[in-house]
Scaffold this motif. Sequence first.
Motif, PDB file in Angstrom:
ATOM      1  N   MET A   1       0.986  -1.042  -0.226  1.00 44.85           N
ATOM      2  CA  MET A   1       0.043  -0.061   0.142  1.00 44.85           C
ATOM      3  C   MET A   1       0.963   1.291   0.062  1.00 44.85           C
ATOM      4  N   SER A   2       0.590   2.062  -0.781  1.00 47.78           N
ATOM      5  CA  SER A   2       1.443   3.566  -0.822  1.00 47.78           C
ATOM      6  C   SER A   2       1.193   4.387   0.278  1.00 47.78           C
ATOM      7  N   GLU A   3       2.021   5.312   0.535  1.00 54.18           N
ATOM      8  CA  GLU A   3       2.028   6.066   1.813  1.00 54.18           C
ATOM      9  C   GLU A   3       0.905   6.829   1.611  1.00 54.18           C
ATOM     10  N   LEU A   4       0.492   7.442   0.368  1.00 53.88           N
ATOM     11  CA  LEU A   4      -0.849   8.135  -0.114  1.00 53.88           C
ATOM     12  C   LEU A   4      -2.041   7.603   0.673  1.00 53.88           C
TER      13      LEU A   4
ATOM     14  N   ALA B   1      -0.232  16.901 -10.370  1.00 59.28           N
ATOM     15  CA  ALA B   1       0.495  15.859 -11.176  1.00 59.28           C
ATOM     16  C   ALA B   1       1.421  15.132  -9.923  1.00 59.28           C
ATOM     17  N   LYS B   2       1.965  15.769  -9.104  1.00 48.39           N
ATOM     18  CA  LYS B   2       3.032  15.071  -8.276  1.00 48.39           C
ATOM     19  C   LYS B   2       2.183  14.052  -7.364  1.00 48.39           C
ATOM     20  N   LEU B   3       0.862  14.260  -6.981  1.00 53.57           N
ATOM     21  CA  LEU B   3       0.052  13.267  -6.364  1.00 53.57           C
ATOM     22  C   LEU B   3      -0.152  12.109  -7.261  1.00 53.57           C
TER      23      LEU B   3
ATOM     24  N   ASP C   1      -1.654   4.481  -9.615  1.00 51.93           N
ATOM     25  CA  ASP C   1      -1.376   3.425 -10.892  1.00 51.93           C
ATOM     26  C   ASP C   1      -1.590   4.232 -12.195  1.00 51.93           C
ATOM     27  N   GLY C   2      -0.792   3.788 -13.218  1.00 50.05           N
ATOM     28  CA  GLY C   2      -1.006   4.425 -14.437  1.00 50.05           C
ATOM     29  C   GLY C   2      -2.332   4.451 -15.182  1.00 50.05           C
TER      30      GLY C   2
ATOM     31  N   GLU D   1      -6.356  16.762  -2.106  1.00 54.17           N
ATOM     32  CA  GLU D   1      -5.667  15.589  -2.031  1.00 54.17           C
ATOM     33  C   GLU D   1      -6.611  14.343  -1.585  1.00 54.17           C
ATOM     34  N   ASN D   2      -7.786  14.737  -0.974  1.00 53.17           N
ATOM     35  CA  ASN D   2      -8.741  13.715  -0.774  1.00 53.17           C
ATOM     36  C   ASN D   2      -9.012  12.682  -1.908  1.00 53.17           C
ATOM     37  N   ASP D   3      -9.087  13.251  -3.283  1.00 52.46           N
ATOM     38  CA  ASP D   3      -9.306  12.432  -4.397  1.00 52.46           C
ATOM     39  C   ASP D   3      -8.072  11.630  -4.642  1.00 52.46           C
ATOM     40  N   PHE D   4      -6.847  12.054  -4.383  1.00 53.27           N
ATOM     41  CA  PHE D   4      -5.742  10.975  -4.717  1.00 53.27           C
ATOM     42  C   PHE D   4      -5.627   9.960  -3.403  1.00 53.27           C
ATOM     43  N   ILE D   5      -5.995  10.383  -2.410  1.00 49.93           N
ATOM     44  CA  ILE D   5      -6.046   9.439  -1.018  1.00 49.93           C
ATOM     45  C   ILE D   5      -6.967   8.114  -1.749  1.00 49.93           C
ATOM     46  N   CYS D   6      -8.279   8.552  -1.936  1.00 45.00           N
ATOM     47  CA  CYS D   6      -9.186   7.526  -2.246  1.00 45.00           C
ATOM     48  C   CYS D   6      -8.749   6.789  -3.541  1.00 45.00           C
TER      49      CYS D   6
END
Length: 111
Positions: free
Chosen positions: A1-4, A25-27, A32-33, A97-102
């Motif tokens: 599992m990623s840190e994110l 873009a960094k997040l 996954d691609g 950030e919530n979008d990338f966490i989920c």
Amino acid sequence: MSELATRRCKPCEGGVPALDLGAAAKLKEQLDGRWKWAREGKAIEAVFAFDNYYQTSAFVNAVVWIAHTSDHHPEISFGYKNCTVSYWTHAVNGLTENDFICAARIDALLA
């Protein structure tokens, strides 16, 4: 599992700016691609393919559980062998950030 994927979503009622494209873009690099830009860079979206309806519906239910426990809800559409998940924070009409966490939590389902 990623840190994110281990981070916690923060309540968002608006009043904060959406992430700029550089920060987003960094997040996104941590996902996954399969996650692509959508809504002119204001959303991320991924398509997931499965062998049958049972696998697809099990995945959809897992995504719904992530949404429920994170209190952050994607747009989900699915058919017999595929599911599309789109994330953006409606309150800011863009990405947080919530979008990338989920999204990272969804990636962890399939790891």
